[in-house]
Motif scaffolding. Structure first.
Motif, PDB file in Angstrom:
ATOM      1  N   MET B  59     -26.908   2.328  27.897  1.00 42.05           N
ATOM      2  CA  MET B  59     -25.489   3.233  28.464  1.00 42.05           C
ATOM      3  C   MET B  59     -24.406   2.593  29.054  1.00 42.05           C
ATOM      4  SD  MET B  59     -27.830   6.226  30.415  1.00 42.05           S
ATOM      5  CE  MET B  59     -28.925   4.895  31.052  1.00 42.05           C
ATOM      6  N   SER B  61     -21.513   1.756  30.776  1.00 42.48           N
ATOM      7  CA  SER B  61     -20.522   2.591  31.581  1.00 42.48           C
ATOM      8  C   SER B  61     -19.421   1.886  31.836  1.00 42.48           C
ATOM      9  CB  SER B  61     -21.548   2.823  32.925  1.00 42.48           C
ATOM     10  OG  SER B  61     -20.549   2.927  34.088  1.00 42.48           O
ATOM     11  N   CYS B 108     -24.324  13.871  30.817  1.00 40.00           N
ATOM     12  CA  CYS B 108     -24.114  12.812  29.925  1.00 40.00           C
ATOM     13  C   CYS B 108     -25.401  12.388  29.333  1.00 40.00           C
ATOM     14  CB  CYS B 108     -23.547  11.414  30.644  1.00 40.00           C
ATOM     15  SG  CYS B 108     -21.858  11.827  31.255  1.00 40.00           S
ATOM     16  N   SER B 109     -26.559  13.096  29.718  1.00 42.65           N
ATOM     17  CA  SER B 109     -27.840  12.761  29.472  1.00 42.65           C
ATOM     18  C   SER B 109     -28.038  12.532  27.712  1.00 42.65           C
ATOM     19  CB  SER B 109     -28.778  13.496  30.137  1.00 42.65           C
ATOM     20  OG  SER B 109     -28.764  14.783  29.672  1.00 42.65           O
ATOM     21  N   ARG B 112     -24.011   9.104  23.563  1.00 39.66           N
ATOM     22  CA  ARG B 112     -24.341   8.011  23.225  1.00 39.66           C
ATOM     23  C   ARG B 112     -23.059   7.056  22.954  1.00 39.66           C
ATOM     24  NH1 ARG B 112     -28.661   9.786  18.674  1.00 39.66           N
ATOM     25  NH2 ARG B 112     -29.442  11.611  20.082  1.00 39.66           N
ATOM     26  N   PHE B 116     -20.363   8.186  25.618  1.00 44.26           N
ATOM     27  CA  PHE B 116     -20.957   7.876  26.969  1.00 44.26           C
ATOM     28  C   PHE B 116     -19.632   7.012  27.831  1.00 44.26           C
ATOM     29  CE2 PHE B 116     -22.900   5.766  30.518  1.00 44.26           C
ATOM     30  CZ  PHE B 116     -23.795   6.786  30.607  1.00 44.26           C
ATOM     31  N   SER B 120     -17.822   8.156  31.105  1.00 44.40           N
ATOM     32  CA  SER B 120     -18.073   7.318  32.462  1.00 44.40           C
ATOM     33  C   SER B 120     -16.553   7.205  32.964  1.00 44.40           C
ATOM     34  CB  SER B 120     -18.882   6.125  32.123  1.00 44.40           C
ATOM     35  OG  SER B 120     -18.221   5.347  31.383  1.00 44.40           O
ATOM     36  N   LYS B 195     -33.043   2.502  24.043  1.00 39.09           N
ATOM     37  CA  LYS B 195     -31.661   1.833  23.431  1.00 39.09           C
ATOM     38  C   LYS B 195     -31.766   1.447  21.858  1.00 39.09           C
ATOM     39  CE  LYS B 195     -28.957  -2.777  24.240  1.00 39.09           C
ATOM     40  NZ  LYS B 195     -29.020  -3.844  24.577  1.00 39.09           N
ATOM     41  N   HIS B 198     -32.648   6.215  20.302  1.00 39.15           N
ATOM     42  CA  HIS B 198     -32.661   7.230  20.968  1.00 39.15           C
ATOM     43  C   HIS B 198     -33.704   8.365  20.554  1.00 39.15           C
ATOM     44  CE1 HIS B 198     -31.255  10.665  23.411  1.00 39.15           C
ATOM     45  NE2 HIS B 198     -30.489   9.835  23.895  1.00 39.15           N
ATOM     46  N   ARG B 212     -33.475   7.726  31.409  1.00 40.28           N
ATOM     47  CA  ARG B 212     -32.053   7.319  31.538  1.00 40.28           C
ATOM     48  C   ARG B 212     -31.420   7.681  33.010  1.00 40.28           C
ATOM     49  NH1 ARG B 212     -28.617   8.028  26.200  1.00 40.28           N
ATOM     50  NH2 ARG B 212     -26.977   8.649  27.595  1.00 40.28           N
ATOM     51  N   ILE B 216     -29.707   5.288  35.593  1.00 34.78           N
ATOM     52  CA  ILE B 216     -28.246   5.439  36.245  1.00 34.78           C
ATOM     53  C   ILE B 216     -28.461   5.261  37.659  1.00 34.78           C
ATOM     54  CG2 ILE B 216     -26.254   6.864  36.561  1.00 34.78           C
ATOM     55  CD1 ILE B 216     -27.115   7.900  33.702  1.00 34.78           C
TER      56      ILE B 216
END
Lengths: 285, 323
Positions: B59, B61, B108-109, B112, B116, B120, B195, B198, B212, B216
């Motif tokens: 993810m 970010s 955001c779950s 991808r 994502f 963020s 990763k 998915h 996930r 986070i």
């Protein structure tokens, strides 16, 4: 009240259509090579500066420097693709995301070094003043920018759907390997798309320079908003980007009007988050 | 990869490095070398925290500044408004940031890649705009941390930077411990599986959303701790110094340069990047000419093109060849 609301809606359409043009440039690059160009806003800034210098040095009105802005940005886009972006395309995904941040920081600060961080304005553009249509005030340069953006967007749409090169771009967008097998030079399509995407944002820059302040950091916010528009519209979708651009214009203007002007961009980002929560693939994706 | 077992060589190298780092404050004079190392540790910790969600779980970010700022603001607000001890504020900041992470993690779950990353950024921008307008916490003017007596209890030191140095080193070691625990636990394997694929992970019965979210939240908690440290160290904060996109980008860069997805990678990345960026800022940035940032931007492009896998992977390759 109704008059003011109508005025706000007109304002949002005026800015939304320019957003749409900026976002279409971005979505073309994103769709074809799956690269998120974080320097897109800085390309817009360079388009605005190109128009500004054409005006200051050669007395050329932004209306006539549109082709110059398009050409300069096309070359810049192709150059950045050839020498930087294409080199990381085969690398890890993270490097593809980060590399254009480097381009963005580089360009914005190059502009600071060359032209200082001062705010500039094209003082006497050919188009100025306002029309009064009943109770609604219509700024002429904003109107021209909006109409121009819609026309250019439509031209891109027809270029992609009707011409051989345009169809080749769409084919690469759909399936790169299949397009390659059909004899399409995908590498050429990549640099062409990067060039066209950049040229579009250069044209948007020329339009905006007629009424917007020009300074090295102007691209940042436009860049972020155009990411939201593109993701909202759906991966690589031209129509989606156009609709989402208008929508974001509405959210920003009406949100600023009814809620709080300080939060108008926060609302744009919030709408984006809510939309991808419900539809992770975007509106048209 | 696999469950971590330490070789004798690794243990002795780490012990030697730790002893050297512990002696560093005694060996240098002046405040800049101390400041530099504190910034290296700080960004190493931020990179390690990013790695838990970015490097292992994929993810990416670009909004870590939000958690950093939330941590800094929570402890500082509690201190200025209610005289809450900063160490308690540190934990409170971590909890608030983890809750914010959960809040943003829900929409955001399922996002991808680029989606994502943009989400963020959008989240961090909302936080920045809100903090810029939130009167309670000083809005755009920011907060000044009130002067207190110098003590560990007050998390404040005036006569020397050395205590800050040791505290930050301790924080970094803590975050390395957490990261190493995450990667060797069952969760670490799940995150890597998510990763790599998915949908495959989902089909295999891994609760993708849950793991996930956990990644986070852990990442946000550690990032917020670093934020509180920063506030207590600089003693002043405003939205434009802790909540901006360039901070988020620098965090990603530290992890990428060192090697995303390895425990020690971000430490190496920070040790290389921070001295370059701090020194160019001090030497070239004072005139506001933009030259320091031009160099920084060029550096980002060079890293992405020539060292996208990170220095850590490069070093390991050399190490293997030697043996």
């Amino acid at each position: 009240m109704a008059d003011q609301l109508l005025q706000q809606i007109v304002n949002s359409l005026l800015i939304g259509s320019v957003y749409a043009l900026v976002a279409i440039g971005l979505t073309l690059i994103w769709g074809v090579m799956n690269v998120l160009n974080f320097a897109h806003g800085d390309f817009l800034m360079l388009g605005m500066f190109t128009a500004f210098w054409c005006y200051t040095l050669f007395k050329m009105d932004p209306l006539f420097s549109i082709p110059v802005c398009a050409a300069v940005l096309f070359l810049l886009g192709v150059g950045i693709y050839r020498f930087i972006v294409s080199k990381v395309m085969k690398g890890p995904g993270l490097a593809q995301l980060v590399v254009t941040f480097g381009v963005s920081i580089f360009l914005a600060n190059l502009a600071v070094m060359l032209w200082t961080p001062d705010f500039r304005l094209i003082e006497k553009p050919l188009l100025s003043g306002t029309w009064s249509l009943g109770s609604v005030q219509l700024s002429i340069p904003k109107f021209a920018a909006s109409v121009g953006s819609v026309l250019v967007s439509a031209a891109v749409f027809f270029f992609l759907k009707r011409t051989r090169t345009g169809k080749a771009i769409l084919a690469v967008e759909m399936n790169r390997d299949a397009a390659l097998l059909m004899g399409i030079n995908t590498e050429r399509i990549n640099s062409l798309s990067f060039g066209i995407g950049s040229a579009l944002v250069g044209i948007a820059g020329a339009f905006l320079s007629m009424y917007y302040y020009i300074h090295p950091q102007v691209g940042g916010l436009f860049g972020l908003i155009s990411f939201c528009i593109v993701a909202l519209g759906g991966f690589g979708s031209i129509e989606g980007a156009f609709i989402a651009g208008i929508l974001i214009g509405l959210v920003q203007t009406l949100g600023g009007y009814f809620f709080d002007p300080a939060y108008k961009y926060a609302l744009v980002f919030l709408v984006y988050l809510i939309t991808v929560w419900i539809r992770p693939q975007g509106l048209m994706g | 990869m696999g469950v971590r077992t330490f070789t004798k060589r690794q243990v002795s190298v780490s012990a030697a490095v730790l002893v050297l780092l512990a002696l560093y404050p005694l060996a240098v004079r002046g405040s800049f070398p101390m400041h530099l190392m504190i910034m290296v540790f700080l960004f190493a910790m931020l990179g390690v925290s990013w790695n838990i969600m970015g490097g292992y779980a994929g993810m990416f970010s670009f909004g870590q500044a939000a958690f950093f700022g939330i941590g800094a603001y929570t402890s500082s607000f509690l201190l200025t408004a209610y005289h809450v001890n900063p160490w308690i504020g540190l934990l409170a900041g971590g909890v608030v940031a983890a809750l914010a992470a959960a809040l943003i993690g829900i929409p955001c779950s399922n996002l991808r890649g680029h989606y994502f990353a943009i989400a963020s950024i959008a989240f961090a921008e909302i936080v920045r705009i809100h903090f810029n307008n939130w009167k309670l916490i000083g809005a755009a003017e920011g907060l000044t941390i009130p002067m207190q007596d110098e003590s560990l209890r007050n998390f404040m030191f005036h006569s020397s930077k050395a205590p800050y140095y040791y505290i930050m080193l301790g924080f970094l070691i803590l975050s390395l411990g957490v990261c190493s625990w995450v990667t060797t636990s069952r969760m670490g394997f799940y995150l890597r599986a998510i990763k790599e694929g998915h949908d495959v992970a989902k089909v295999l019965g891994i609760d993708v959303v849950r793991y996930r979210m956990a990644a986070i939240m852990i990442s946000a908690f550690l990032t917020a701790m670093a934020g509180t440290f920063y506030a207590q160290y600089i003693l002043y904060l405003d939205p434009e110094s802790v909540l901006i996109l360039p901070i988020s980008v620098q965090i990603v860069l530290v992890a990428m340069l060192g090697g995303a997805g390895s425990v020690m990678g971000p430490v190496i990345g920070a040790a290389i990047l921070l001295p370059i960026s701090e020194v160019t800022r001090v030497k070239l940035g004072f005139k506001g000419s933009g030259l320091d940032m031009i160099i920084y931007g060029t550096l980002i492009m060079l890293i992405s093109v020539y060292q996208p896998q990170g220095v850590w992977g490069f070093l390991q390759k050399i190490g293997r060849k030697k043996r």
